[in-house]
Design a protein around this motif. Structure first.
Motif, PDB file in Angstrom:
ATOM      1  N   GLU A 104      -7.497  27.857  10.979  1.00  0.00           N
ATOM      2  CA  GLU A 104      -6.660  29.002  10.602  1.00  0.00           C
ATOM      3  C   GLU A 104      -5.221  28.841  11.077  1.00  0.00           C
ATOM      4  OE1 GLU A 104      -8.868  32.285  12.185  1.00  0.00           O
ATOM      5  OE2 GLU A 104     -10.280  32.276  10.501  1.00  0.00           O
ATOM      6  N   THR A 131     -12.314  28.868   4.495  1.00  0.00           N
ATOM      7  CA  THR A 131     -12.901  30.044   3.841  1.00  0.00           C
ATOM      8  C   THR A 131     -12.197  30.282   2.510  1.00  0.00           C
ATOM      9  OG1 THR A 131     -11.334  31.592   4.838  1.00  0.00           O
ATOM     10  CG2 THR A 131     -13.349  31.100   6.106  1.00  0.00           C
ATOM     11  N   GLY A 132     -12.789  31.111   1.684  1.00  0.00           N
ATOM     12  CA  GLY A 132     -12.160  31.461   0.406  1.00  0.00           C
ATOM     13  C   GLY A 132     -10.792  32.093   0.605  1.00  0.00           C
ATOM     14  N   ASP A 133     -10.670  32.964   1.588  1.00  0.00           N
ATOM     15  CA  ASP A 133      -9.375  33.599   1.869  1.00  0.00           C
ATOM     16  C   ASP A 133      -8.329  32.566   2.278  1.00  0.00           C
ATOM     17  OD1 ASP A 133     -10.322  36.124   1.273  1.00  0.00           O
ATOM     18  OD2 ASP A 133     -10.698  36.676   3.375  1.00  0.00           O
ATOM     19  N   MET A 134      -8.741  31.547   3.006  1.00  0.00           N
ATOM     20  CA  MET A 134      -7.804  30.508   3.407  1.00  0.00           C
ATOM     21  C   MET A 134      -7.319  29.722   2.191  1.00  0.00           C
ATOM     22  SD  MET A 134      -9.917  29.253   6.716  1.00  0.00           S
ATOM     23  CE  MET A 134      -8.764  28.351   7.699  1.00  0.00           C
ATOM     24  N   LYS A 136      -7.143  30.822  -0.931  1.00  0.00           N
ATOM     25  CA  LYS A 136      -6.254  31.699  -1.704  1.00  0.00           C
ATOM     26  C   LYS A 136      -4.869  31.772  -1.065  1.00  0.00           C
ATOM     27  CE  LYS A 136     -10.035  34.668  -3.211  1.00  0.00           C
ATOM     28  NZ  LYS A 136     -10.654  35.997  -3.044  1.00  0.00           N
ATOM     29  N   LYS A 137      -4.825  31.912   0.244  1.00  0.00           N
ATOM     30  CA  LYS A 137      -3.538  31.997   0.946  1.00  0.00           C
ATOM     31  C   LYS A 137      -2.724  30.728   0.748  1.00  0.00           C
ATOM     32  CE  LYS A 137      -1.584  32.612   5.550  1.00  0.00           C
ATOM     33  NZ  LYS A 137      -1.876  32.741   6.982  1.00  0.00           N
ATOM     34  N   GLU A 138      -3.395  29.588   0.849  1.00  0.00           N
ATOM     35  CA  GLU A 138      -2.698  28.316   0.684  1.00  0.00           C
ATOM     36  C   GLU A 138      -2.248  28.106  -0.753  1.00  0.00           C
ATOM     37  OE1 GLU A 138      -0.966  24.915   2.307  1.00  0.00           O
ATOM     38  OE2 GLU A 138      -1.727  26.746   3.220  1.00  0.00           O
ATOM     39  N   LYS A 140      -1.398  30.476  -2.833  1.00  0.00           N
ATOM     40  CA  LYS A 140      -0.211  31.324  -2.999  1.00  0.00           C
ATOM     41  C   LYS A 140       1.014  30.646  -2.423  1.00  0.00           C
ATOM     42  CE  LYS A 140      -2.502  35.818  -2.771  1.00  0.00           C
ATOM     43  NZ  LYS A 140      -2.643  37.034  -1.953  1.00  0.00           N
TER      44      LYS A 140
END
Length: 143
Positions: A104, A131-134, A136-138, A140
């Motif tokens: 993270e 993770t999926g959120d990671m 998506k953040k990357e 973006k």
């Protein structure tokens, strides 16, 4: 591996900011782990002041032998329950948490591999999985 640590396994690093920990790893070879002195210095020095360097750090409290794996699992199970962590047992959740914390913070995978003392990067990938959120953040960030 950590259950067999002795006070003498801890040496101050050259930079004075870390303890270099000499660990007898799987396969009978020694490896070095690191911990920032700021995290444990006061407790470590207090414990060392009442123990000999050749004493084990983690004991059951009633002998100079290392604490058993079963006792550690029981202690961790109680801690996990108090923290609301369910369906997790043993010590490996701590390794996963450590690895994911580094992921993270965008730590290089090779550094995570060395910190976990893995020989193969594939083993590190089990612990340090995005993770999926990671993702998506990357995505973006690069779009």
């Amino acid at each position: 591996e950590a259950l067999n640590l002795k006070f003498s396994d801890f040496q101050e690093s050259d930079d004075g900011e870390f303890y270099d920990i000499n660990i007898l790893a799987k396969g009978g070879e020694y490896q070095t782990a690191y911990i920032a002195k700021s995290y444990i210095k006061a407790d470590f020095e207090r414990l060392l002041s009442i123990n000999l360097p050749e004493n084990y750090i983690f004991t059951s409290g009633c002998s100079d032998k290392p604490i058993s794996r079963q006792n550690v699992y029981s202690l961790l199970a109680r801690i996990y329950r108090k923290c609301g962590i369910v369906n997790k047992r043993g010590c490996h959740i701590l390794r996963h948490s450590f690895a994911m914390n580094m992921v993270e913070k965008n730590t290089n995978l090779g550094v995570i591999q060395k910190a976990l003392r893995h020989k193969k990067i594939q083993t590190t990938m089990i612990y340090a999985d995005a993770t999926g959120d990671m993702v998506k953040k990357e995505m973006k960030r690069v779009m």
